[in-house]
Design a protein around this motif. Structure first.
Motif, mmCIF file in Angstrom:
data_model
loop_
_atom_site.group_PDB
_atom_site.id
_atom_site.type_symbol
_atom_site.label_atom_id
_atom_site.label_comp_id
_atom_site.label_asym_id
_atom_site.label_seq_id
_atom_site.Cartn_x
_atom_site.Cartn_y
_atom_site.Cartn_z
ATOM 1 N N LEU A 148 53.959 58.075 53.597
ATOM 2 C CA LEU A 148 55.329 57.998 54.248
ATOM 3 C C LEU A 148 56.300 58.915 53.468
ATOM 4 O O LEU A 148 56.994 59.531 53.939
ATOM 5 C CB LEU A 148 55.767 56.750 54.742
ATOM 6 N N LEU A 149 56.420 58.637 52.270
ATOM 7 C CA LEU A 149 57.207 59.157 51.266
ATOM 8 C C LEU A 149 56.884 60.512 50.978
ATOM 9 O O LEU A 149 57.712 61.430 50.969
ATOM 10 C CB LEU A 149 56.837 58.259 49.828
ATOM 11 N N LEU A 150 55.643 60.909 51.003
ATOM 12 C CA LEU A 150 55.242 62.296 50.931
ATOM 13 C C LEU A 150 55.788 63.123 51.943
ATOM 14 O O LEU A 150 56.122 64.343 51.928
ATOM 15 C CB LEU A 150 53.733 62.580 50.573
ATOM 16 N N TRP A 151 55.312 62.716 53.331
ATOM 17 C CA TRP A 151 55.697 63.373 54.592
ATOM 18 C C TRP A 151 57.383 63.201 54.578
ATOM 19 O O TRP A 151 57.864 64.505 55.020
ATOM 20 C CB TRP A 151 55.235 62.669 55.681
ATOM 21 N N ALA A 152 57.967 62.271 54.198
ATOM 22 C CA ALA A 152 59.291 62.328 54.158
ATOM 23 C C ALA A 152 59.921 63.465 53.367
ATOM 24 O O ALA A 152 60.823 64.223 53.548
ATOM 25 C CB ALA A 152 59.991 60.963 53.892
ATOM 26 N N GLY A 153 59.262 63.428 52.189
ATOM 27 C CA GLY A 153 59.697 64.423 51.057
ATOM 28 C C GLY A 153 59.540 65.722 51.584
ATOM 29 O O GLY A 153 60.455 66.656 51.423
ATOM 30 N N ALA A 154 58.469 66.201 52.007
ATOM 31 C CA ALA A 154 57.880 67.295 52.603
ATOM 32 C C ALA A 154 59.083 67.943 53.817
ATOM 33 O O ALA A 154 59.474 69.053 53.500
ATOM 34 C CB ALA A 154 56.634 67.370 53.204
ATOM 35 N N MET A 155 59.150 66.908 54.532
ATOM 36 C CA MET A 155 60.133 67.143 55.727
ATOM 37 C C MET A 155 61.670 67.592 55.218
ATOM 38 O O MET A 155 62.089 68.478 55.483
ATOM 39 C CB MET A 155 60.267 66.269 56.851
ATOM 40 N N TYR A 156 62.132 66.353 54.266
ATOM 41 C CA TYR A 156 63.353 66.796 53.656
ATOM 42 C C TYR A 156 63.429 68.256 52.782
ATOM 43 O O TYR A 156 64.549 68.970 52.772
ATOM 44 C CB TYR A 156 63.633 65.496 52.667
ATOM 45 N N LEU A 157 62.392 68.517 52.138
ATOM 46 C CA LEU A 157 62.401 69.644 51.512
ATOM 47 C C LEU A 157 62.454 70.912 52.374
ATOM 48 O O LEU A 157 63.177 72.107 52.303
ATOM 49 C CB LEU A 157 61.180 69.809 50.567
ATOM 50 N N GLY A 158 61.594 70.815 53.389
ATOM 51 C CA GLY A 158 61.935 71.734 54.537
ATOM 52 C C GLY A 158 63.067 71.888 55.128
ATOM 53 O O GLY A 158 63.638 72.983 55.339
ATOM 54 N N LEU A 159 63.847 70.877 55.131
ATOM 55 C CA LEU A 159 65.400 70.817 55.801
ATOM 56 C C LEU A 159 66.160 71.429 54.665
ATOM 57 O O LEU A 159 67.087 72.399 55.045
ATOM 58 C CB LEU A 159 65.684 69.576 56.094
ATOM 59 N N ALA A 160 65.988 71.272 53.521
ATOM 60 C CA ALA A 160 66.507 71.843 52.574
ATOM 61 C C ALA A 160 66.387 73.482 52.375
ATOM 62 O O ALA A 160 67.384 74.163 52.219
ATOM 63 C CB ALA A 160 66.321 71.218 51.196
ATOM 64 N N LEU A 161 65.396 73.646 52.424
ATOM 65 C CA LEU A 161 64.769 75.296 52.694
ATOM 66 C C LEU A 161 65.654 75.862 53.873
ATOM 67 O O LEU A 161 66.090 77.034 53.594
ATOM 68 C CB LEU A 161 63.516 75.271 52.677
ATOM 69 N N LEU A 162 65.932 75.254 54.831
ATOM 70 C CA LEU A 162 66.599 75.937 55.979
ATOM 71 C C LEU A 162 68.289 75.511 55.868
ATOM 72 O O LEU A 162 69.081 75.968 56.470
ATOM 73 C CB LEU A 162 66.253 75.093 57.185
#
Length: 164
Positions: A87-101
């Motif tokens: 859950l932490l990793l998926w949240a981190g990946a999604m959060y990083l994706g949002l930061a990328l955008l």
């Protein structure tokens, strides 16, 4: 493309890879618990050492845990930790994706991904530490090697998350 953008792409990708890899392991642990559960029980009970190295087994036999309830509890704890880290990793990946955008703060996203990477590294470091106590390197050296490599991947991910 800027270095900061490429760094965010790399961090997002790596966090997603770790999340996907661990998710597949959790899936198997939930759907087929006997596979890894039996392995964990063998290590805790020192079964292979008893058979292959009886003299050395006698030196450390006081460490063994043979209670099946404890085996199930230990395996259950492992799976719970894996789920939390997923859950932490998926949240981190999604959060990083949002930061990328441009929709989230990259520093906050890296902190979340770093927490997931630390959890990933902690799982494998825990196996190495507990495995050393139960001398799994005697008869499960392939597992020790895999855990060591996964811990190194986690350390690499933590270093990457610290950049930027």
């Amino acid at each position: 493309m800027s270095l900061s953008t490429m760094l965010l792409i790399s961090q997002t990708s790596l966090t997603g890879y770790l999340a996907l890899w661990l998710t597949l392991g959790v899936r198997d642990n939930l759907l087929h618990p006997a596979m890894n559960g039996a392995f964990a029980a063998q290590v805790l009970a020192l079964e292979r050492i008893r058979e292959a190295y009886p003299d050395d087994f006698r030196l450390i036999q006081h460490r063994r845990i043979t209670n099946p309830t404890v085996h199930r509890l230990v395996f259950g704890l492992i799976v719970v930790c894996e789920v939390i880290v997923c859950l932490l990793l998926w949240a981190g990946a999604m959060y990083l994706g949002l930061a990328l955008l441009g929709w989230a703060d990259p520093i906050d996203a890296r902190v979340m991904a770093l927490a997931g990477s630390l959890g990933f590294t902690s799982i494998w470091s825990g196996f190495l530490i507990a495995g050393n106590h139960f001398a799994y390197w005697y008869c499960h050296e392939w597992a020790q090697n895999a855990h060591f490599q996964l811990a190194l991947i986690g350390i690499g991910a933590m270093v990457l998350m610290g950049l930027g």
